[in-house]
Motif scaffolding. Structure first.
Motif, PDB file in Angstrom:
ATOM      1  N   LEU A 249      39.133  35.470  50.318  1.00  0.00           N
ATOM      2  CA  LEU A 249      38.918  35.014  48.947  1.00  0.00           C
ATOM      3  C   LEU A 249      39.452  33.598  48.689  1.00  0.00           C
ATOM      4  O   LEU A 249      39.263  33.068  47.602  1.00  0.00           O
ATOM      5  CB  LEU A 249      39.581  35.984  47.955  1.00  0.00           C
ATOM      6  CG  LEU A 249      38.940  37.377  47.888  1.00  0.00           C
ATOM      7  CD1 LEU A 249      39.749  38.294  46.962  1.00  0.00           C
ATOM      8  CD2 LEU A 249      37.511  37.280  47.391  1.00  0.00           C
ATOM      9  N   ASP A 250      40.127  33.008  49.674  1.00  0.00           N
ATOM     10  CA  ASP A 250      40.687  31.656  49.480  1.00  0.00           C
ATOM     11  C   ASP A 250      41.558  31.577  48.235  1.00  0.00           C
ATOM     12  O   ASP A 250      41.468  30.621  47.455  1.00  0.00           O
ATOM     13  CB  ASP A 250      39.565  30.607  49.376  1.00  0.00           C
ATOM     14  CG  ASP A 250      39.046  30.185  50.738  1.00  0.00           C
ATOM     15  OD1 ASP A 250      39.751  30.414  51.730  1.00  0.00           O
ATOM     16  OD2 ASP A 250      37.935  29.628  50.798  1.00  0.00           O
ATOM     17  N   VAL A 251      42.402  32.572  48.023  1.00  0.00           N
ATOM     18  CA  VAL A 251      43.219  32.588  46.814  1.00  0.00           C
ATOM     19  C   VAL A 251      44.494  31.794  47.074  1.00  0.00           C
ATOM     20  O   VAL A 251      45.525  32.322  47.466  1.00  0.00           O
ATOM     21  CB  VAL A 251      43.552  34.034  46.376  1.00  0.00           C
ATOM     22  CG1 VAL A 251      44.372  34.014  45.100  1.00  0.00           C
ATOM     23  CG2 VAL A 251      42.269  34.816  46.161  1.00  0.00           C
ATOM     24  N   GLY A 252      44.401  30.506  46.877  1.00  0.00           N
ATOM     25  CA  GLY A 252      45.567  29.645  46.950  1.00  0.00           C
ATOM     26  C   GLY A 252      45.978  29.280  45.527  1.00  0.00           C
ATOM     27  O   GLY A 252      46.064  30.140  44.654  1.00  0.00           O
ATOM     28  N   LEU A 253      46.215  27.994  45.267  1.00  0.00           N
ATOM     29  CA  LEU A 253      46.562  27.534  43.931  1.00  0.00           C
ATOM     30  C   LEU A 253      45.369  27.689  42.996  1.00  0.00           C
ATOM     31  O   LEU A 253      44.262  27.241  43.292  1.00  0.00           O
ATOM     32  CB  LEU A 253      46.975  26.058  43.993  1.00  0.00           C
ATOM     33  CG  LEU A 253      47.226  25.379  42.638  1.00  0.00           C
ATOM     34  CD1 LEU A 253      48.488  25.955  41.988  1.00  0.00           C
ATOM     35  CD2 LEU A 253      47.357  23.874  42.811  1.00  0.00           C
ATOM     36  N   ILE A 254      45.589  28.353  41.869  1.00  0.00           N
ATOM     37  CA  ILE A 254      44.585  28.466  40.809  1.00  0.00           C
ATOM     38  C   ILE A 254      45.074  27.660  39.612  1.00  0.00           C
ATOM     39  O   ILE A 254      46.198  27.849  39.146  1.00  0.00           O
ATOM     40  CB  ILE A 254      44.364  29.936  40.388  1.00  0.00           C
ATOM     41  CG1 ILE A 254      43.921  30.776  41.593  1.00  0.00           C
ATOM     42  CG2 ILE A 254      43.349  30.020  39.264  1.00  0.00           C
ATOM     43  CD1 ILE A 254      42.588  30.381  42.172  1.00  0.00           C
ATOM     44  N   ARG A 255      44.260  26.761  39.130  1.00  0.00           N
ATOM     45  CA  ARG A 255      44.698  25.910  38.026  1.00  0.00           C
ATOM     46  C   ARG A 255      43.808  26.118  36.795  1.00  0.00           C
ATOM     47  O   ARG A 255      42.622  26.442  36.918  1.00  0.00           O
ATOM     48  CB  ARG A 255      44.674  24.440  38.432  1.00  0.00           C
ATOM     49  CG  ARG A 255      43.284  23.873  38.674  1.00  0.00           C
ATOM     50  CD  ARG A 255      43.337  22.410  39.089  1.00  0.00           C
ATOM     51  NE  ARG A 255      41.999  21.844  39.208  1.00  0.00           N
ATOM     52  CZ  ARG A 255      41.253  21.910  40.304  1.00  0.00           C
ATOM     53  NH1 ARG A 255      41.717  22.551  41.367  1.00  0.00           N
ATOM     54  NH2 ARG A 255      40.054  21.357  40.340  1.00  0.00           N
ATOM     55  N   LYS A 256      44.397  25.933  35.627  1.00  0.00           N
ATOM     56  CA  LYS A 256      43.676  25.944  34.359  1.00  0.00           C
ATOM     57  C   LYS A 256      44.008  24.650  33.635  1.00  0.00           C
ATOM     58  O   LYS A 256      45.170  24.257  33.556  1.00  0.00           O
ATOM     59  CB  LYS A 256      44.094  27.141  33.509  1.00  0.00           C
ATOM     60  CG  LYS A 256      43.802  28.490  34.150  1.00  0.00           C
ATOM     61  CD  LYS A 256      44.275  29.647  33.264  1.00  0.00           C
ATOM     62  CE  LYS A 256      43.997  30.982  33.919  1.00  0.00           C
ATOM     63  NZ  LYS A 256      44.457  32.125  33.096  1.00  0.00           N
ATOM     64  N   SER A 257      42.967  23.985  33.153  1.00  0.00           N
ATOM     65  CA  SER A 257      43.221  22.719  32.481  1.00  0.00           C
ATOM     66  C   SER A 257      42.119  22.453  31.469  1.00  0.00           C
ATOM     67  O   SER A 257      41.067  23.086  31.484  1.00  0.00           O
ATOM     68  CB  SER A 257      43.293  21.566  33.502  1.00  0.00           C
ATOM     69  OG  SER A 257      42.097  21.479  34.240  1.00  0.00           O
ATOM     70  N   ALA A 258      42.392  21.500  30.599  1.00  0.00           N
ATOM     71  CA  ALA A 258      41.404  21.103  29.593  1.00  0.00           C
ATOM     72  C   ALA A 258      40.286  20.328  30.276  1.00  0.00           C
ATOM     73  O   ALA A 258      40.519  19.640  31.278  1.00  0.00           O
ATOM     74  CB  ALA A 258      42.080  20.250  28.519  1.00  0.00           C
ATOM     75  N   PRO A 259      39.063  20.396  29.777  1.00  0.00           N
ATOM     76  CA  PRO A 259      38.657  21.200  28.618  1.00  0.00           C
ATOM     77  C   PRO A 259      38.104  22.554  29.059  1.00  0.00           C
ATOM     78  O   PRO A 259      36.922  22.693  29.338  1.00  0.00           O
ATOM     79  CB  PRO A 259      37.546  20.353  27.980  1.00  0.00           C
ATOM     80  CG  PRO A 259      36.933  19.633  29.162  1.00  0.00           C
ATOM     81  CD  PRO A 259      38.003  19.462  30.187  1.00  0.00           C
ATOM     82  N   GLY A 260      38.982  23.522  29.202  1.00  0.00           N
ATOM     83  CA  GLY A 260      38.563  24.878  29.525  1.00  0.00           C
ATOM     84  C   GLY A 260      38.107  25.086  30.957  1.00  0.00           C
ATOM     85  O   GLY A 260      37.211  25.893  31.211  1.00  0.00           O
ATOM     86  N   THR A 261      38.688  24.344  31.911  1.00  0.00           N
ATOM     87  CA  THR A 261      38.302  24.541  33.314  1.00  0.00           C
ATOM     88  C   THR A 261      39.296  25.462  34.012  1.00  0.00           C
ATOM     89  O   THR A 261      40.475  25.527  33.645  1.00  0.00           O
ATOM     90  CB  THR A 261      38.247  23.201  34.065  1.00  0.00           C
ATOM     91  OG1 THR A 261      39.539  22.574  34.021  1.00  0.00           O
ATOM     92  CG2 THR A 261      37.222  22.280  33.441  1.00  0.00           C
TER      93      THR A 261
END
Length: 338
Positions: free
Chosen positions: A252-264
């Motif tokens: 699944l390539d679950v490394g760093l998951i980021r959330k940032s504006a505008p809603g990404t």
């Protein structure tokens, strides 16, 4: 114990990686001979390694008295003659897939090795050495999922070399899932069917991509594989096993998951096979070196996929190419194992 003296035949992408791997990350071995049909490339690589030299003829490289073992990363069409030379000189060999390019010559290699009474050939199905695949194998064998019933696989590449055709998607890409199926389930594949959905407009003209492979094992387990090698996105390999008591997925390539504006929301996908399976290649070569170093006392120079595994994969892929043409399921016929 002195270092294992290795000849690397073929120093293109994979071979050059193996030279660097043995030189900088593997213990107990060193590269003493390199060979490539592009002589200048072999000479350039040899000049960068102390005590290494380029040998023009691959058969001379195998026969060289200074060589203890061989890594074959040459084109598949050359493997038969080179493997026979390794067997003739009783030299352990790590052979990148395919074992050979057709079923009959692969079977002949298996039989010739069996006549020697000792395994000398290991085939480069590196996924067996990947941490995630090893954990999935342990989970299945431990019984936590109960009886495994289904397996779903995805094999995507951003692009492939220009010489790739529809049959190579089966023989060069599906072959990994063929070995994974045999490795995880511990049984042979009885039939294969290739389904041809609508082709990607971005694929080279005449190339059927994507393809869907449907495998059925001898006990009736179902495996489906999405093969899509011109996605233009990234390298993605995923495997999900569904059992009677649950399921498990890897890749699944679950490394760093980021959330940032505008809603990404998101992270990064592995760009290529080196990044995804680099550690697996390192473990594969290290365990092969260790097996060869211990072979004088154990009589077994292989710690991984054998020549038989290479032959079985070739037989399944040959049936897959036949199904690619007809669209129908094709039975896989294996010879009696020597």
């Amino acid at each position: 114990m002195s270092d294992l003296k290795v000849a690397v035949l073929g120093v293109g992408v994979m071979g050059a990686d193996h030279v660097a791997r043995i030189t900088s990350r593997i213990s107990g071995a060193r590269v003493v001979v390199v060979n490539d049909y592009i002589t200048e490339k072999a000479e350039q690589i040899a000049s960068q390694i102390e005590g290494c030299r380029a040998v023009i003829d691959p058969l001379d490289a195998i026969a060289d008295p200074d060589v203890d073992a061989v890594v074959l990363a040459t084109p598949g069409t050359t493997h038969e003659k080179q493997l026979l030379a390794c067997l003739e000189h009783r030299k352990p060999v790590m052979c990148e897939k395919p074992l050979t390019t057709d079923v009959s010559t692969s079977l002949e290699i298996v039989r010739r090795e069996a006549e020697l009474g000792r395994p000398l050939i290991q085939v480069g199905f590196m996924r067996r050495f990947d941490d995630e695949y090893m954990r999935l194998k342990a989970l299945i064998d431990g019984g936590e999922l109960g009886q495994p019933l289904l397996m779903h696989c995805i094999h995507r590449n951003p692009s492939v070399p220009g010489y790739f055709d529809s049959s190579l998607i089966v023989k060069d890409s599906l072959v990994h899932e063929v070995d994974v199926t045999r490795f995880l389930f511990g049984e042979e594949i009885a039939s294969v069917q290739i389904v041809r959905p609508g082709s990607n407009p971005g694929a080279p003209e005449g190339v059927v991509d994507p393809q869907i492979a449907i495998l059925r094992t001898v006990s009736g387990r179902h495996v489906d594989v999405e093969l899509f090698v011109t996605t233009g996105v990234a390298y993605e390999v995923r495997t999900e096993v569904v059992g009677e008591h649950g399921s498990a997925m890897i890749g699944l390539d679950v490394g760093l998951i980021r959330k940032s504006a505008p809603g990404t929301w998101g992270g990064q996908i592995t760009p290529g096979f080196r990044e995804r399976f680099g550690r697996a290649y390192d473990k594969e070569i290290q365990r092969w070196v260790d097996a060869v170093q211990g072979g004088d006392t154990t009589g077994n120079y292989v710690d991984g996929p054998t020549a038989w595994d290479g032959y079985a994969a070739a037989a399944v892929c040959a049936a897959g190419v036949e199904s690619l043409e007809s669209g129908l399921p094709v039975d896989v016929h294996l010879a009696e194992r020597p």
